[in-house]
Design a protein around this motif. Structure first.
Motif, mmCIF file in Angstrom:
data_model
loop_
_atom_site.group_PDB
_atom_site.id
_atom_site.type_symbol
_atom_site.label_atom_id
_atom_site.label_comp_id
_atom_site.label_asym_id
_atom_site.label_seq_id
_atom_site.Cartn_x
_atom_site.Cartn_y
_atom_site.Cartn_z
ATOM 1 N N LYS A 40 73.720 36.210 -158.690
ATOM 2 C CA LYS A 40 74.591 36.404 -157.522
ATOM 3 C C LYS A 40 76.021 35.927 -157.749
ATOM 4 C CE LYS A 40 73.232 32.037 -155.259
ATOM 5 N NZ LYS A 40 72.459 31.505 -156.406
ATOM 6 N N GLY A 41 76.217 34.929 -158.609
ATOM 7 C CA GLY A 41 77.548 34.362 -158.823
ATOM 8 C C GLY A 41 78.561 35.361 -159.342
ATOM 9 N N ARG A 42 78.088 36.419 -159.967
ATOM 10 C CA ARG A 42 79.007 37.414 -160.525
ATOM 11 C C ARG A 42 79.600 38.315 -159.441
ATOM 12 N NH1 ARG A 42 77.974 40.914 -164.409
ATOM 13 N NH2 ARG A 42 79.851 40.313 -165.547
ATOM 14 N N TYR A 43 79.177 38.120 -158.197
ATOM 15 C CA TYR A 43 79.673 38.932 -157.090
ATOM 16 C C TYR A 43 80.493 38.115 -156.099
ATOM 17 C CZ TYR A 43 76.636 42.333 -159.141
ATOM 18 O OH TYR A 43 76.065 43.182 -160.053
ATOM 19 N N PHE A 44 80.829 36.889 -156.475
ATOM 20 C CA PHE A 44 81.593 36.031 -155.574
ATOM 21 C C PHE A 44 82.984 36.610 -155.299
ATOM 22 C CE2 PHE A 44 79.363 31.639 -156.201
ATOM 23 C CZ PHE A 44 78.201 32.185 -155.701
ATOM 24 N N GLU A 45 83.627 37.181 -156.320
ATOM 25 C CA GLU A 45 84.976 37.731 -156.114
ATOM 26 C C GLU A 45 84.931 38.865 -155.096
ATOM 27 O OE1 GLU A 45 88.780 39.653 -158.568
ATOM 28 O OE2 GLU A 45 86.855 39.351 -159.604
ATOM 29 N N LEU A 46 83.971 39.759 -155.228
ATOM 30 C CA LEU A 46 83.822 40.847 -154.267
ATOM 31 C C LEU A 46 83.496 40.297 -152.886
ATOM 32 C CD1 LEU A 46 83.551 43.806 -153.428
ATOM 33 C CD2 LEU A 46 81.196 43.762 -154.309
ATOM 34 N N ALA A 47 82.619 39.294 -152.833
ATOM 35 C CA ALA A 47 82.237 38.707 -151.546
ATOM 36 C C ALA A 47 83.437 38.084 -150.848
ATOM 37 C CB ALA A 47 81.151 37.662 -151.757
ATOM 38 N N ARG A 48 84.270 37.388 -151.591
ATOM 39 C CA ARG A 48 85.453 36.749 -150.977
ATOM 40 C C ARG A 48 86.440 37.807 -150.493
ATOM 41 N NH1 ARG A 48 84.794 32.928 -155.579
ATOM 42 N NH2 ARG A 48 83.895 31.012 -154.709
ATOM 43 N N PHE A 49 86.563 38.897 -151.239
ATOM 44 C CA PHE A 49 87.445 39.979 -150.811
ATOM 45 C C PHE A 49 86.971 40.555 -149.477
ATOM 46 C CE2 PHE A 49 88.242 44.555 -150.561
ATOM 47 C CZ PHE A 49 89.626 44.603 -150.678
ATOM 48 N N LEU A 50 85.696 40.873 -149.383
ATOM 49 C CA LEU A 50 85.150 41.440 -148.148
ATOM 50 C C LEU A 50 85.186 40.419 -147.014
ATOM 51 C CD1 LEU A 50 82.106 43.430 -149.592
ATOM 52 C CD2 LEU A 50 84.320 44.328 -148.845
ATOM 53 N N GLN A 51 84.930 39.172 -147.347
ATOM 54 C CA GLN A 51 85.002 38.093 -146.352
ATOM 55 C C GLN A 51 86.391 38.028 -145.732
ATOM 56 O OE1 GLN A 51 85.146 34.124 -148.033
ATOM 57 N NE2 GLN A 51 83.838 33.303 -146.398
ATOM 58 N N GLY A 52 87.407 38.183 -146.575
ATOM 59 C CA GLY A 52 88.780 38.130 -146.089
ATOM 60 C C GLY A 52 89.163 39.319 -145.228
ATOM 61 N N HIS A 53 88.348 40.359 -145.240
ATOM 62 C CA HIS A 53 88.626 41.547 -144.429
ATOM 63 C C HIS A 53 87.626 41.688 -143.283
ATOM 64 C CE1 HIS A 53 91.091 42.563 -147.954
ATOM 65 N NE2 HIS A 53 91.771 43.333 -147.134
ATOM 66 N N GLY A 54 87.013 40.585 -142.906
ATOM 67 C CA GLY A 54 86.209 40.575 -141.694
ATOM 68 C C GLY A 54 84.718 40.797 -141.852
ATOM 69 N N TYR A 55 84.216 40.814 -143.088
ATOM 70 C CA TYR A 55 82.794 41.034 -143.312
ATOM 71 C C TYR A 55 82.081 39.728 -143.666
ATOM 72 C CZ TYR A 55 83.947 45.956 -143.293
ATOM 73 O OH TYR A 55 84.391 47.202 -142.913
ATOM 74 N N THR A 56 80.836 39.624 -143.256
ATOM 75 C CA THR A 56 79.981 38.526 -143.684
ATOM 76 C C THR A 56 79.064 39.056 -144.781
ATOM 77 O OG1 THR A 56 80.028 37.253 -141.632
ATOM 78 C CG2 THR A 56 78.053 37.037 -142.991
ATOM 79 N N VAL A 57 79.078 38.394 -145.935
ATOM 80 C CA VAL A 57 78.393 38.892 -147.129
ATOM 81 C C VAL A 57 77.278 37.933 -147.526
ATOM 82 C CG1 VAL A 57 78.691 39.648 -149.520
ATOM 83 C CG2 VAL A 57 80.587 39.895 -147.887
ATOM 84 N N VAL A 58 76.109 38.471 -147.815
ATOM 85 C CA VAL A 58 74.996 37.647 -148.296
ATOM 86 C C VAL A 58 74.667 38.056 -149.730
ATOM 87 C CG1 VAL A 58 73.213 39.179 -147.365
ATOM 88 C CG2 VAL A 58 72.658 36.810 -147.860
#
Length: 306
Positions: A40-58
């Protein structure tokens, strides 16, 4: 980032983290399934990007990967396809309880793209959008692969490791240039302590079964035919089977009953499009898809395959 522990039906503690939206109310929820050998750690950059645009990512480590391991379930052990899909259903149900009324989107990369398509068969009404990355095509030898994996598992044991099966899956190939055109990404992969070099026989059987089952059209209940589906792949990604293989994957989803299927092919990129130098463009395209309405034309993508 908020870590949570979920207990699977066999007692395995699944490692899950949630990147909660920066806004008070998330636009939607995004559940990510990673690829083979990774975590999962390899998707942290994508998760933070989506988080910054209003999405909650699991993000979760699929059983036998990353931190979703135990003495009974070491790295490279996944068990059956049914157990893997059951784990993802547990995660989806937990998200819906934590954030009631919010739409859920699913993202699956490579091996995760296979699992995501199998997940659709019974649970497509759980989700409203699906993104496939590094979309694995159907292999003509899939049925034979399942039979061989079953035979070796019977002879050598589910928990055994077969060099032949791992080679058949493409594990441990010396040339990793197909993965990414970004040399920094390839170096990071090689030095990542969570990566491993061999799957158990039952795990390879699960992957082979997923490849075969994605074309089991009788298993698609298609309760949500309007589900929006987008595939993102690199032009130089061999895992897709090229233009013909990718076209076959898209046609199979339409044959299963889905009416909104689009594909974007990125020129000069390879398997891990979210880790290429141009990944910010990929992120922006994903954001456009997630925020689009069903009546919008998604063929903005260069090299779109409808």
């Amino acid at each position: 980032m908020k870590p949570i522990q979920l207990t699977a039906s066999d007692g395995l503690e699944l490692s899950v983290v949630i990147f909660e939206s920066k806004s008070n109310e998330p636009e939607a929820l995004v559940q990510i399934l990673h690829g083979a050998q990774e975590h999962k750690g390899r998707y942290f950059e994508l998760a933070r990007f989506l988080q910054g645009h209003g999405y909650t990512v699991v993000l979760s480590d699929i059983r036998g990967h990353g931190e979703s391991i135990s003495a009974q379930v070491p790295k490279g052990c996944m068990g059956s396809l049914e157990q893997i899909l059951e784990d993802q259903k547990l995660i989806a149900d937990t998200l819906k309880k934590l954030y009631p009324g919010k739409p859920l989107y699913l993202f699956g990369h490579s091996m995760g793209s296979l699992f995501a398509r199998c997940y659709l068969q019974a649970h497509d009404d759980d989700i409203e959008k699906l993104i496939l990355s590094g979309t694995v095509d159907y292999r003509f030898y899939a049925r034979a692969g399942v039979l061989i994996a079953k035979l070796i598992s019977t002879l050598k044991g589910d928990r055994g490791h077969s060099q032949f099966l791992n080679a058949l899956l493409g594990i441990n190939g010396k040339d990793d240039s197909w993965v990414s055109a970004n040399p920094a990404n390839r170096i990071q992969r090689k030095n990542d302590p969570h990566f491993f070099t061999s799957y158990e026989n039952a795990a390879i059987l699960a992957i082979a079964t997923a490849n075969l089952q994605q074309r089991a059209f009788d298993k698609f209940l298609c309760k949500n035919p309007d589900l929006e589906i987008l595939s993102i792949t690199g032009e130089e990604d061999p895992i897709t089977g090229g233009r013909r293989g990718l076209q076959g994957s898209m046609d199979a989803l339409r044959k299963a009953g889905y009416t909104s299927v689009e594909s974007k092919v990125y020129k000069r990129l390879r398997h891990e499009v979210i880790h290429e130098v141009e990944n910010q463009q990929v992120f922006e395209d994903l954001l456009k898809f997630l925020t689009s309405q069903t009546d919008q034309d998604l063929s903005y993508a260069t090299g779109a395959i409808r």
